[in-house]
Design a protein around this motif. Structure first.
Motif, PDB file in Angstrom:
ATOM      1  N   LEU A   1       1.127  -1.222   0.206  1.00  0.00           N
ATOM      2  CA  LEU A   1       0.012  -0.411  -0.081  1.00  0.00           C
ATOM      3  C   LEU A   1       0.664   1.394  -0.202  1.00  0.00           C
ATOM      4  O   LEU A   1      -0.236   2.309  -0.199  1.00  0.00           O
ATOM      5  CB  LEU A   1      -1.181   0.475   1.442  1.00  0.00           C
TER       6      LEU A   1
ATOM      7  N   ASP B   1      -2.728   1.018  -2.687  1.00  0.00           N
ATOM      8  CA  ASP B   1      -3.219   2.279  -2.982  1.00  0.00           C
ATOM      9  C   ASP B   1      -4.350   2.401  -4.141  1.00  0.00           C
ATOM     10  O   ASP B   1      -3.539   2.545  -5.461  1.00  0.00           O
ATOM     11  CB  ASP B   1      -1.912   3.387  -2.822  1.00  0.00           C
TER      12      ASP B   1
ATOM     13  N   LEU C   1      -7.408  -0.248  -3.506  1.00  0.00           N
ATOM     14  CA  LEU C   1      -7.906   0.097  -2.194  1.00  0.00           C
ATOM     15  C   LEU C   1      -8.649   1.634  -1.918  1.00  0.00           C
ATOM     16  O   LEU C   1      -7.411   2.591  -2.256  1.00  0.00           O
ATOM     17  CB  LEU C   1      -7.261  -0.330  -1.073  1.00  0.00           C
TER      18      LEU C   1
ATOM     19  N   ILE D   1      -8.909   4.171  -0.815  1.00  0.00           N
ATOM     20  CA  ILE D   1      -8.718   4.678   0.287  1.00  0.00           C
ATOM     21  C   ILE D   1      -9.556   6.319   0.042  1.00  0.00           C
ATOM     22  O   ILE D   1      -9.671   7.008   1.172  1.00  0.00           O
ATOM     23  CB  ILE D   1      -7.296   5.481   0.467  1.00  0.00           C
TER      24      ILE D   1
ATOM     25  N   LEU E   1     -12.112   8.024   2.322  1.00  0.00           N
ATOM     26  CA  LEU E   1     -11.517   8.903   3.934  1.00  0.00           C
ATOM     27  C   LEU E   1     -12.752  10.089   3.552  1.00  0.00           C
ATOM     28  O   LEU E   1     -12.875  10.828   4.319  1.00  0.00           O
ATOM     29  CB  LEU E   1      -9.967   9.633   3.520  1.00  0.00           C
TER      30      LEU E   1
ATOM     31  N   LEU F   1     -16.492  -1.109   3.513  1.00  0.00           N
ATOM     32  CA  LEU F   1     -14.537  -1.584   4.255  1.00  0.00           C
ATOM     33  C   LEU F   1     -15.211  -3.442   4.101  1.00  0.00           C
ATOM     34  O   LEU F   1     -14.795  -4.131   4.264  1.00  0.00           O
ATOM     35  CB  LEU F   1     -14.135  -1.079   5.049  1.00  0.00           C
TER      36      LEU F   1
ATOM     37  N   ILE G   1      -1.944  -0.951   9.599  1.00  0.00           N
ATOM     38  CA  ILE G   1      -3.654  -0.438   8.430  1.00  0.00           C
ATOM     39  C   ILE G   1      -2.656  -2.262   7.321  1.00  0.00           C
ATOM     40  O   ILE G   1      -4.346  -3.130   7.811  1.00  0.00           O
ATOM     41  CB  ILE G   1      -3.678   0.396   7.226  1.00  0.00           C
TER      42      ILE G   1
ATOM     43  N   ILE H   1      -5.654  -5.676   7.832  1.00  0.00           N
ATOM     44  CA  ILE H   1      -6.284  -6.178   6.427  1.00  0.00           C
ATOM     45  C   ILE H   1      -6.082  -7.763   6.921  1.00  0.00           C
ATOM     46  O   ILE H   1      -6.811  -9.272   6.322  1.00  0.00           O
ATOM     47  CB  ILE H   1      -6.054  -5.224   5.759  1.00  0.00           C
TER      48      ILE H   1
END
Lengths: 405, 557
Positions: free
Chosen positions: A26, A54, A73, A75, A79, A94, A117, A121
């Motif tokens: 990531l 990411d 992912l 993100i 966020l 998620l 993180i 996961i």
């Protein structure tokens, strides 16, 4: 009746025998490129590879042929929910994402980031075998952390090799990406070098005064060469600053103007890249370009230096080097040491194969080389690196620990 | 194998046997067996190497999570090793979510021992003979039968699915958020359409065209696009109730669709019906129409054929509008003898000129061009967030509340409805003086629970008296606070709405560790993470919350 003796009737099997691996990476653009040798090792063992990244790095990863599937992912989406305190939506998104990963029934997981993180996961997935940070080669990783914790200068292990050490019987594989996919950039000069002045952290951005001086001298000495400046959209001000100081039609400012595939094309054709520790440096390494890597401030080449022998790496020889990204520094003396003369000298070595034995005060110039355990650096000129022997001892000890594991 | 299984099944569980021998509907579940490995929809059902050890591990984990297990219902049939071990320890019932797939499994695996051991095998939840039990869901079934599992866990669908369409803009937007927050406390499955994200687009459309007809065309196309989005959500979410509030972009097309699908349509119109007149076009399409005005408005609604209309004043949200402990700095910054929070309507501009001799702070937007009150307007008349105005209410000695009017110079003596501010200030336990309104006495006892005025002289007398004797008026605020908390919160309003439509709201008792427990109990992800981090053992849901916290820490610093 014993359940070990359950009686089964026969039915043709339709199972897919190819093992599947989920690799979690990531971190940034450059880190993904540094993952390529590990991915290649897995691919050579017939693994079906899924890479969790990411979402920002999706274009790059889609270009990597060894990856069977790229899983971004999202993100940004999470966020937005978190910013709006919409915890329910964030949770359910998620949850769905984790469910999707669970349903893939991966056989292996390799975690490549030392981040909570990633750990969470990984914990959430019931995958039979987990490797990577937190999971495998704990003795070796603890040893590595003990070096980094006590004196980072003495860390001899490149991140690319550390990734490889997570799997058994790895082979040292050079960085390589598909050089057939690119977007052509028209009207390029025949001979040019690329300077990438920006960096992920402000501390590591190239000193603009030194850079300007270097460009002036370089263009004077290499009359048939052009200079191309590259960088991201938010580094435009760096390029503008340089062009304000130098008025030359031999500088082409591509900062903020190229996409990933165009950048590949520029690198493929260039004679040399000058950069700090950046993603583009790793990209250049994977395209077999000549690289002059300038490492100072928090960047340390034994850890994240270019994974190629076609490079020179310059570092300051200072007590405070390498520092950390969180450190505030008033002097940035390390940047000043690597001045236009040092840069020009290294350019000559790389462009002209100049063997002139020049020494610069408080500067060390390294040449990368491969051995059977990965990449290492030796001093190109002189013997200034007083930590060289200790670092080498650490390398031998670390590899022994690894072997015993 | 199948015949052998059936024979035992018939002997021990004839009810299920009778169901099984019927021609059951084929499901799309794929069962494969290759000699020692069972796969359902390509998911491995048990370990190839040591299924017994795996079963022990799974049961151990289950036992760790639950305490005082007496009876167990196993959801699924894919792992005979687990079922056998559980049935040896506990009174066990097997719930079969899919008869067809079960039949397929019986062709390969000998279940005879299990059939002998378990108390009952059912495929209807009502047939479970236990009063209280723990559910053990087999891992493969957890993945394949997600919907059935959800229904299984939810008691006889004692919930409503509500689709709330947020307004695009305006004062009803925070109210819609409070409604959502309160709906989530009850046995409601809620989905919210966040229409506010389109506000900027609509503004853009408004500003980009120079010719009106193009602006209108584009606006209509855009609203049609929003309608389609709402229809998409309706098809996907399949709500029982469509809930709109003032400025929710719900078109006639959407309302007609809901009508055709039997979806109940509710609207809470929290605007002055004389100023906002679009209710005339839409109100007849709703099954229930809630308003903040009655009397004449009710006559108007009746005239256009609206059948179910009810008066429902706005309220306060105690999780936001609450008494606060402020720092000295905050008290100084937000505090004053008199404060006003609100937009610069005509009557306010005129009326407040009479108060410029006091220590008076005016907060809020739309005060452009104001000259006389210029020095009193705070922070250039920027918009104030609810968090900020709650601080202002708490920090001020007197909170002035004057209902808006676009044409009268002061108090609207014929004003009827009560604005949200009245409830919000009262919910902070702060002293408030509000202009007299027709419906106010039925909500608060005047001068006992709230202070009222009709003109500037009356107002000034009260202000001067408060300055002289604040403690006397603190008691009024205290009584007003109690009244709000006991009767005028959005939770009370939600209960009233659902009572009217004939649905009994219930607060589910959330178990510690479930997602709902965290959504309900905590206000921030940091609080959730703190709570979870203190636990010795955490489940997967809790790990997801920790992941959310880490994402926030790493990327939203």
């Amino acid at each position: 009746m014993g359940y070990k003796n359950l009686i089964f009737s026969e039915k043709p099997s339709t199972f897919n025998l190819q093992p599947s691996a989920l690799v979690i990476q990531l971190a940034r653009f450059g880190d993904i490129l540094q993952t390529i040798p590990l991915l290649t090792n897995l691919k050579n063992r017939n693994f079906k590879i899924s890479l969790l990244i990411d979402e920002k790095n999706f274009t790059l990863c889609n270009d990597l042929e060894i990856i069977d599937r790229v899983i971004p992912l999202k993100i940004g989406k999470f966020l937005t929910f978190l910013k709006n305190k919409d915890y329910k939506s964030c949770y359910f998104e998620l949850y769905e994402f984790i469910k999707y990963l669970k349903n893939e029934n991966f056989d292996f997981l390799i975690n490549l980031n030392h981040s909570k993180i990633n750990f969470i996961i990984s914990e959430l997935l019931d995958i039979p075998e987990k490797l990577g940070f937190k999971f495998s080669n704990k003795k070796f990783i603890n040893y590595l952390y003990s070096i980094i914790g006590s004196n980072r200068k003495l860390n001899p292990f490149n991140l690319v090799d550390v990734f490889n050490y997570f799997i058994k019987d790895f082979k040292v594989i050079k960085l390589h990406i598909n050089d057939k996919s690119f977007l052509k950039v028209d009207e390029l000069p025949e001979k040019y070098i690329i300077i990438h002045p920006g960096a992920g952290h402000l501390l590591r951005v190239l000193n603009s005064e030194i850079l300007t001086n270097f460009i002036n001298i370089f263009l004077e000495q290499y009359k048939d060469f052009f200079i191309i400046l590259t960088g991201s959209e938010n580094e435009k001000n760096i390029g503008d600053g340089i062009l304000k100081r130098i008025n030359s039609d031999k500088i082409l400012n591509f900062i903020g103007k190229t996409n990933y595939l165009q950048l590949k094309y520029l690198l493929k054709k260039c004679k040399l890249l000058i950069s700090t520790d950046t993603g583009i440096m790793h990209l250049a390494a994977s395209l077999n370009c000549n690289i002059l890597a300038l490492f100072y401030a928090s960047a340390f080449p034994f850890e994240t230096g270019p994974y190629t022998e076609k490079a020179l790496v310059v570092t300051p020889n200072l007590e405070c080097y390498p520092c950390t990204e969180f450190r505030h520094c008033n002097t940035l003396h390390c940047k000043e040491l690597i001045n236009e003369k040092v840069i020009l000298n290294c350019c000559k070595v790389l462009l002209n194969n100049d063997k002139e034995n020049k020494r610069f005060k408080n500067v060390i110039i390294y040449k990368p080389y491969f051995d059977e355990h990965g990449i290492y650096l030796k001093e190109k000129f002189g013997q200034f690196d007083k930590f060289y022997n200790d670092r080498l001892k650490n390398r031998i000890k670390g590899l022994q620990i690894l072997k015993n594991v | 194998m199948y015949e052998h299984n059936l024979k035992i099944l018939k002997k021990y569980h004839p009810d299920l046997y009778n169901i099984l021998i019927k021609d059951n509907e084929k499901s799309n579940i794929n069962v494969v067996f290759n000699g020692n490995l069972l796969k359902i929809n390509n998911l491995t059902c048990f370990s190839k190497y040591n299924p017994e050890k795996e079963a022990e591990k799974l049961i151990h984990k289950f036992e760790e999570e639950k305490s005082n297990i007496k009876d167990v219902v196993v959801f699924g049939f894919s792992n005979p090793f687990v079922i056998k071990k559980i049935s040896e320890k506990y009174d066990t019932v097997i719930y079969i979510p899919d008869i067809y797939a079960f039949e397929e499994v019986l062709k390969f695996i000998d279940f005879s021992e299990i059939f002998k051991n378990v108390k009952k095998i059912v495929n209807n939840k009502k047939d479970i003979p236990f009063k209280e039990y723990e559910i053990f869901t087999l891992p493969v079934e957890k993945k394949i039968y997600e919907n059935k599992l959800e229904e299984f866990y939810t008691d006889d669908k004692n919930y409503l699915k509500v689709l709330l369409v947020n307004p695009i803009y305006g004062g009803s937007l925070p109210i819609a958020n409070y409604i959502a927050k309160n709906l989530n406390k009850f046995n409601i499955k809620l989905k919210v359409i966040n229409s506010e994200i389109f506000h900027e687009c609509l503004n853009y459309i408004k500003n980009i065209f120079s010719i009106k007809k193009f602006e209108i065309n584009t606006t209509n196309s855009f609203l049609n696009f929003i309608s389609d989005l709402i229809l998409n959500e309706i098809e996907e979410f399949k709500p029982d109730v469509l809930f709109g509030v003032a400025q929710s972009p719900i078109s006639v097309k959407v309302l007609n669709y809901c009508q055709s699908k039997g979806i109940l349509k509710i609207f809470w119109f929290m605007e002055d019906y004389k100023l906002f007149t679009y209710w005339k076009e839409f109100a007849p399409f709703y099954d229930f129409y809630f308003t903040i005005q009655k009397d004449e408005f009710f006559n108007e609604l009746k005239k256009i054929g609206v059948k179910n209309y009810y008066y429902l004043p706005v309220a306060a949200e105690p999780s936001v509008h609450k008494p606060l402990e402020l720092t000295e700095e905050e008290k100084k910054y937000y505090g004053s003898t008199i404060s006003f929070v609100g937009a610069g309507y005509y009557n306010r501009r005129m009326f407040f000129r009479n108060l410029i001799d006091y220590d008076f702070k005016i907060w809020g937007s739309d005060w452009e061009g104001e000259v006389i009150l210029k020095d009193l307007i705070q922070e250039n008349g920027r918009r104030i967030t609810p968090e900020e105005y709650v601080k202002i209410f708490n920090a001020s000695l007197i909170n002035l509340n004057l209902h808006s009017s676009t044409y009268l110079p002061g108090v609207d003596l014929n004003g009827d409805f009560v604005n949200p501010r009245t409830f919000e200030i009262a919910a902070t336990n702060s002293i408030q003086i509000v202009d007299r309104r027709k419906y106010l006495p039925e909500l608060f006892k005047e001068n006992e629970e709230i202070l009222v005025f009709s003109d500037i002289n009356e107002l000034k007398n009260i202000i001067n008296d408060i300055i002289k004797n604040p403690s006397k008026y603190r008691e009024v605020a205290e009584r007003g606070y109690k009244r709000v908390i006991n009767e005028h919160t959005y939770e009370h309003r939600i209960i009233e709405i659902f009572n009217k439509i004939g649905f009994q709201l219930e607060k589910p008792s959330f178990l510690d560790g479930t997602p709902d427990f965290y959504f309900f109990k905590f206000n921030s992800i940091e609080e959730i993470a703190d709570y979870i981090n203190k636990k010795e053992k955490i489940n997967d849901d809790e790990k997801i919350f920790l992941l959310m916290n880490e994402l926030k820490k790493m990327y939203l610093k």
